[in-house]
Design a protein around this motif. Structure first.
Motif, PDB file in Angstrom:
ATOM      1  N   SER A  97     -22.751  27.419  -2.012  1.00  0.00           N
ATOM      2  CA  SER A  97     -23.925  28.080  -2.571  1.00  0.00           C
ATOM      3  C   SER A  97     -24.198  29.376  -1.832  1.00  0.00           C
ATOM      4  N   ARG A 218     -25.833  23.527  -5.695  1.00  0.00           N
ATOM      5  CA  ARG A 218     -25.417  24.622  -6.572  1.00  0.00           C
ATOM      6  C   ARG A 218     -26.584  25.156  -7.398  1.00  0.00           C
ATOM      7  N   ASN A 221     -27.904  28.364  -6.150  1.00  0.00           N
ATOM      8  CA  ASN A 221     -26.908  29.430  -6.025  1.00  0.00           C
ATOM      9  C   ASN A 221     -27.302  30.635  -6.873  1.00  0.00           C
ATOM     10  N   GLU A 223     -25.767  33.456  -8.890  1.00  0.00           N
ATOM     11  CA  GLU A 223     -24.482  33.808  -9.484  1.00  0.00           C
ATOM     12  C   GLU A 223     -24.122  35.265  -9.198  1.00  0.00           C
ATOM     13  N   THR A 224     -25.124  36.152  -9.256  1.00  0.00           N
ATOM     14  CA  THR A 224     -24.869  37.575  -8.985  1.00  0.00           C
ATOM     15  C   THR A 224     -24.365  37.775  -7.566  1.00  0.00           C
ATOM     16  N   GLU A 226     -22.905  35.537  -5.659  1.00  0.00           N
ATOM     17  CA  GLU A 226     -21.586  34.925  -5.532  1.00  0.00           C
ATOM     18  C   GLU A 226     -20.496  35.855  -6.058  1.00  0.00           C
TER      19      GLU A 226
END
Length: 308
Positions: A97, A218, A221, A223-224, A226
């Motif tokens: 994450s 998760r 988390n 996403e951007t 990551e």
């Protein structure tokens, strides 16, 4: 029924403060989960000398990874920029994450009564251990005496206040975690001082075998973040960069997809190799990062990295 997980962190005041923020976020998202934060003094925190002898910034990470593998903790929180790019990740561990990225820029803090330097900075003594910052400062400010300065942000601020230095350069994110943004004299935009790979990114690491059982992690988390992290890490791994290489890399979303810049510097800042690229979508960030790393190697970046 509630469940308690043990979150391991470095024991510095900033690291513990960040881990407590992570604890609050996890517990708000999952009411059945309780998080116990445990701080440990890593090898990188304990040794006063050159980190190169002890494995570079990996010395800040390895202790927590060992505690994960020994099942002393259930999860570890790391600053992504502390994870080296020239050492293969442990196959039994996984980054699960990524938190929303904090400000990735660098900040200059001058001693009380001193203004930010112009092009001519003759005689000013500025502290930072980062080879990336050292090289870019020397390129930017003629005559500046850039000296090595280890320690957590708190100790660096104390050295500045004790008039041992004229200024220091640290991350904006680190100052934010300590509620010390008011100390900033100048923020360097990425066009002036390209950030470190992963700067401002915090991530959680768990045992691979626990990934399914800890899938709830998760849900926090970003996403951007990551996507940016994967692009930057792919560049660093392509270059086989470590903490004593003057390597910079920064990926950000834009209207057309992703944009990224990467650079490698000679220690004195006189030689710079820089590449920029765009990708129309965010589907394969690693491809973008690897591409920039390969371009830099074609330009001769390996010779500059070898000077570290």
């Amino acid at each position: 029924m509630s469940r308690t997980i043990i979150l391991g962190t470095r024991s510095s005041p900033m690291a513990v403060a960040v881990a407590q923020q992570a604890r609050s976020l996890i517990e708000r998202q999952h009411h059945g989960i309780k998080v116990e934060v445990r701080g440990f003094a890593s090898l990188g925190d304990r040794v006063p000398g050159d980190l190169k002898v002890f494995g570079g910034k990996g010395a800040f990470v390895k202790d927590l990874e060992d505690r994960l593998l020994n099942r002393e903790i259930d999860c570890a929180i790391h600053a992504l920029k502390d994870i080296p790019g020239d050492i293969a990740p442990h196959p039994d561990l996984v980054l699960c994450s990524f938190f929303q990225r904090s400000d990735p820029r660098d900040a200059l803090i001058m001693r009380a009564g001193l203004a930010a330097p112009g092009r001519d900075a003759e005689g000013l003594v500025i502290g930072t251990t980062s080879p990336r910052r050292q090289a870019q400062l020397r390129k930017m400010h003629e005559g500046m005496n850039v000296v090595a300065l280890r320690g957590n942000v708190d100790s660096r601020l104390h050295k500045l206040d004790d008039k041992q230095l004229d200024g220091i350069v640290v991350s904006v994110a680190g100052l934010g975690y300590l509620n010390a943004l008011d100390r900033i004299t100048k923020i360097y935009e990425p066009e002036e001082m390209l950030p470190a790979v992963g700067q401002g990114v915090l991530c959680l690491q768990i045992r691979r075998e626990d990934f399914a059982r800890c899938s709830y992690l998760r849900t926090i988390n970003s996403e951007t973040t990551e996507i940016m992290a994967k692009a930057e890490r792919a560049m660093l791994e392509t270059l086989q960069g470590n903490c004593y290489s003057a390597i910079a890399g920064y990926c950000a979303p834009d209207a057309s997809g992703l944009k990224m810049a990467g650079a490698v510097f000679s220690p004195d800042g006189k030689i710079q190799m820089k590449c920029e690229s765009r990708q129309p979508d965010s589907g394969q960030p690693e491809q973008l990062g690897r591409g920039i790393g390969e371009q830099l190697l074609t330009l001769g970046a390996r010779d500059l990295i070898g000077l570290a």
